[in-house]
Design an enzyme around this catalytic site. Structure first.
Site, PDB file in Angstrom:
ATOM      1  N   HIS A  67      -7.446  -1.131 -10.016  1.00  0.00           N
ATOM      2  CA  HIS A  67      -7.324  -0.059  -9.031  1.00  0.00           C
ATOM      3  C   HIS A  67      -6.205   0.919  -9.385  1.00  0.00           C
ATOM      4  O   HIS A  67      -6.381   2.141  -9.270  1.00  0.00           O
ATOM      5  CB  HIS A  67      -7.077  -0.663  -7.647  1.00  0.00           C
ATOM      6  CG  HIS A  67      -6.935   0.363  -6.566  1.00  0.00           C
ATOM      7  ND1 HIS A  67      -7.924   1.288  -6.293  1.00  0.00           N
ATOM      8  CD2 HIS A  67      -5.916   0.633  -5.704  1.00  0.00           C
ATOM      9  CE1 HIS A  67      -7.526   2.079  -5.300  1.00  0.00           C
ATOM     10  NE2 HIS A  67      -6.312   1.702  -4.933  1.00  0.00           N
ATOM     11  N   ASP A  97       0.842  -1.192   0.000  1.00  0.00           N
ATOM     12  CA  ASP A  97       0.000   0.000   0.000  1.00  0.00           C
ATOM     13  C   ASP A  97       0.879   1.246   0.000  1.00  0.00           C
ATOM     14  O   ASP A  97       1.944   1.265   0.640  1.00  0.00           O
ATOM     15  CB  ASP A  97      -0.904   0.018   1.242  1.00  0.00           C
ATOM     16  CG  ASP A  97      -1.882   1.172   1.214  1.00  0.00           C
ATOM     17  OD1 ASP A  97      -2.815   1.128   0.402  1.00  0.00           O
ATOM     18  OD2 ASP A  97      -1.692   2.131   1.984  1.00  0.00           O
TER      19      ASP A  97
END
Length: 289
Positions: free
Chosen positions: A201, A136
């Site tokens: 994404h 992330d």
């Protein structure tokens, strides 16, 4: 001299707790300010970061330029719950026991003027991975660019937060290749997939692809509660515009294409806060005096 709350740009802690508070009804401004002076002693910007919501600004009748209350995205193809709060705090520690003590001190300082709305326990997973196993914050700005993206000239910052809950059985029903295609990166080496679909994404949120560019400083961490879990998304910037630009594209409001994240994860909350700067090592309350 005003400086930013340093944890906004610091490395993620091993453990964290995110707290949201509502104001008690019919509380007068003097009582609210007294409670803020109590919490001021605890918020050092390093172990505790604090953000102010629109409800608090309105209760004190102060105008904080740029502060908004999230009210959804027009033409969104998915549910985006709006969950405003008066105060938001990010408690950061190297071990969980001290988090409990920190939370007790915070609740005592704010009570009975502020009522705890939500408590989320979070942690660093591996080198900074989501519970799906993907890295992330890969595209986070670094060094001086991070300051430019996340910190306003007066040392303040704006933060958008969302609690995302993953449906793990649904996610693991996909093959590894399908998972990589949905994220737009290979989990094994974090390399971006050039041929990923437009719904991936990474493709939906490529910060440099917006006009103007939509860079944010992500400080997200995984959360769990029993068998449930997901990502507590946190994005700092000098306004809410970059976050809203990304979310607008993710939810399909631009072109009808929704982010593949929504195949296995859903946001439970969305809220906006303004993070005041520090003054002489303590949270500045100049904005409400």
């Amino acid at each position: 001299m005003s400086v930013h709350q340093t944890a906004i740009l610091d490395a993620l802690p091993a453990h964290a707790t995110y707290l949201s508070f509502d104001l008690q009804e019919e509380t007068d401004a003097s009582a609210v300010k007294a409670a803020l002076k109590q919490i001021q002693r605890l918020v050092d910007g390093q172990r505790i970061v604090m953000g102010v919501g629109m409800a608090l600004a309105q209760a004190l009748k102060v105008d904080i330029p740029g502060l908004l209350e999230f009210s959804g995205i027009a033409n969104s193809k998915v549910a985006l719950p709006a969950t405003p709060a008066a105060l938001w705090l990010w408690l950061r520690e190297s071990e969980r026991g001290e988090l409990l003590h920190q939370q007790q001190r915070v609740v005592q300082a704010l009570g009975p003027i502020f009522q705890l709305q939500q408590e989320i326990s979070a942690f660093k997973y591996g080198s900074g991975r989501d519970l799906t196993g993907y890295e992330d914050g890969t595209e986070n700005p670094q060094n001086e660019e991070a300051v430019r993206v996340a910190i306003a000239a007066d040392g303040s910052s704006y933060v958008a937060v969302q609690q995302w809950e993953h449906q793990f059985a649904r996610f693991h029903a996909y093959t590894g290749t399908e998972q990589d295609q949905m994220i737009g990166r290979r989990r094994s080496d974090n390399e971006e997939l050039e041929e990923a679909p437009v719904s991936a994404h990474v493709k939906r949120t490529a910060q440099e692809d917006f006009a103007p560019e939509a860079f944010v400083m992500r400080r997200s961490m995984p959360w769990t509660e029993g068998a449930r879990g997901g990502l507590y998304f946190v994005a700092f910037a000098t306004s809410f515009a970059p976050f809203e630009a990304q979310l607008t594209r993710m939810c399909g409001a631009e072109d009808g294409v929704t982010d593949d994240l929504f195949h296995f994860s859903q946001p439970l909350t969305t809220a906006y806060f303004w993070c005041p700067p520090l003054q002489n090592g303590h949270l500045s309350l100049a904005w409400c005096e």
